[in-house]
Enzyme design. Structure first.
Site, PDB file in Angstrom:
ATOM      1  N   ASP A  12      24.449 -20.125-115.566  1.00  9.13           N
ATOM      2  CA  ASP A  12      25.926 -20.600-115.421  1.00  9.13           C
ATOM      3  C   ASP A  12      25.797 -22.026-114.856  1.00  9.13           C
ATOM      4  O   ASP A  12      24.889 -22.237-113.733  1.00  9.13           O
ATOM      5  CB  ASP A  12      26.750 -19.625-114.749  1.00  9.13           C
ATOM      6  CG  ASP A  12      28.096 -20.123-114.509  1.00  9.13           C
ATOM      7  OD1 ASP A  12      28.761 -20.549-115.470  1.00  9.13           O
ATOM      8  OD2 ASP A  12      28.343 -19.838-113.450  1.00  9.13           O
ATOM      9  N   ASP A  14      29.128 -23.924-113.005  1.00  6.04           N
ATOM     10  CA  ASP A  14      29.995 -23.778-111.918  1.00  6.04           C
ATOM     11  C   ASP A  14      29.965 -22.366-110.805  1.00  6.04           C
ATOM     12  O   ASP A  14      30.103 -21.581-111.518  1.00  6.04           O
ATOM     13  CB  ASP A  14      31.233 -23.884-112.346  1.00  6.04           C
ATOM     14  CG  ASP A  14      31.348 -25.173-113.372  1.00  6.04           C
ATOM     15  OD1 ASP A  14      31.213 -26.341-112.748  1.00  6.04           O
ATOM     16  OD2 ASP A  14      31.823 -25.012-114.470  1.00  6.04           O
ATOM     17  N   ASP A 170      27.720 -16.093-111.556  1.00 10.37           N
ATOM     18  CA  ASP A 170      28.272 -15.866-110.351  1.00 10.37           C
ATOM     19  C   ASP A 170      29.807 -15.014-110.399  1.00 10.37           C
ATOM     20  O   ASP A 170      30.080 -14.588-109.073  1.00 10.37           O
ATOM     21  CB  ASP A 170      28.646 -17.262-109.371  1.00 10.37           C
ATOM     22  CG  ASP A 170      29.794 -17.915-110.169  1.00 10.37           C
ATOM     23  OD1 ASP A 170      30.834 -18.221-109.652  1.00 10.37           O
ATOM     24  OD2 ASP A 170      29.691 -18.325-111.498  1.00 10.37           O
TER      25      ASP A 170
END
Length: 228
Positions: A12, A14, A170
Site C-alpha cells: 500500500d 499512503d 496500514d
C-alpha cells in the site's frame, strides 16, 4: 527468495510506504472548507485506506454537497498533488525494506486507493519509482479496498498467484482487501486505535505499534521464513 514465483510483495502507498495522510487531510480540509464544511483530523481518520474516489462520493452523501463527485475529486487531487510534490516523507525503515527486496530480486508492486497522478508524483518525488515499477490505482479497477480488485490486478501484472503475494498495509480496509484476495498481510496500523479492528485479526503479522515497531531487517527475516 529471488527464485521466480516464490514470493512477491505488494505495498500500500499512503500511510504504509509514505506518511502522506497529513497531506491528504490538509487537501481535504481546504476542499471541504470551500463548501462550508469544517473537517477534522478525527473525521479524516475514518477515511484512511479508502480510495479518493469513494471518499468524495461519501462526502457528497454525508455533507449534502451539490457539487459533482468529479468536481470534488479534481479539486482534491489538485490540492493534494501540490502538497505531495512539496513534502512527502518516506518512512526510513520502509525505504530500507524496499532496497533489501530489490537487492534480492523480489518482485514488487504498489497498490493504492490514490489516483494514478498522485501515485506517480509520490513515487517519483521520493525516489521509490527506481525500485517500484509496477503501480496499480483503485481508479484502474472495478472497486477500491476493501474489495480485493487492486491487489489482484497487482498480482496479475507481476505474474504471481495471490498465494505467492505478501501485502503490507496500514488500514483495516486494506487488510480486508488482502485477505479477500487470498494474500498474506503484514499489518502496520496507521491509526493506533484501530489495532483491535477485526480486519487486523486476519493479518499474518500484526505490528500493533505501527511504524515505530517496523524494521526492515525483521520484516525481511519474517518474509524469508514465510517463503514456501
Amino acid at each position: 527468495m529471488s527464485d521466480p514465483g516464490v514470493l512477491s510483495v505488494v505495498f500500500d502507498l499512503d500511510g504504509t510506504l509514505v506518511d502522506s495522510e497529513p497531506n491528504y487531510f490538509e487537501a481535504s480540509r481546504r476542499t471541504l472548507a470551500e463548501h462550508g464544511v469544517t473537517f477534522t483530523w478525527t473525521e479524516h481518520e475514518s477515511y484512511v485506506g479508502i480510495s479518493t474516489r469513494e471518499t468524495v462520493a461519501d462526502w457528497r452523501r454525508r455533507y449534502g454537497l451539490r457539487v459533482s463527485a468529479d468536481g470534488l475529486l479534481a479539486a482534491l487531487d489538485r490540492r493534494y498533488l501540490a502538497l505531495a510534490r512539496a513534502r512527502t516523507r518516506t518512512y526510513p525503515e520502509m525505504r530500507r525494506f524496499v532496497e533489501l527486496l530489490a537487492a534480492d530480486g523480489v518482485p514488487m508492486a504498489v497498490a493504492s486507493g490514490s489516483s494514478p497522478k498522485a501515485m506517480e508524483a509520490i513515487l517519483t518525488g521520493t525516489g521509490l519509482a527506481e525500485f517500484l515499477h509496477t503501480a496499480v490505482s483503485a481508479d484502474e479497477v472495478g472497486a477500491g479496498k476493501p474489495a480485493p480488485d487492486v491487489f489482484l490486478e497487482a498480482a496479475r501484472r507481476l505474474g504471481a498467484r495471490p498465494a505467492e503475494c505478501v501485502v503490507l498495509e496500514d488500514a483495516p480496509a486494506g487488510v480486508a482487501a488482502a485477505h479477500a484476495a487470498g494474500m498474506r498481510c503484514i499489518a502496520i496500523p496507521y491509526v493506533a486505535a484501530q489495532a483491535d479492528a477485526p480486519e487486523f485479526a486476519t493479518a499474518a503479522l500484526l505490528l500493533r505499534g505501527g511504524q515505530s515497531e517496523f524494521t526492515a531487517r525483521s520484516a525481511y527475516a519474517w518474509l524469508r521464513r514465510a517463503s514456501p
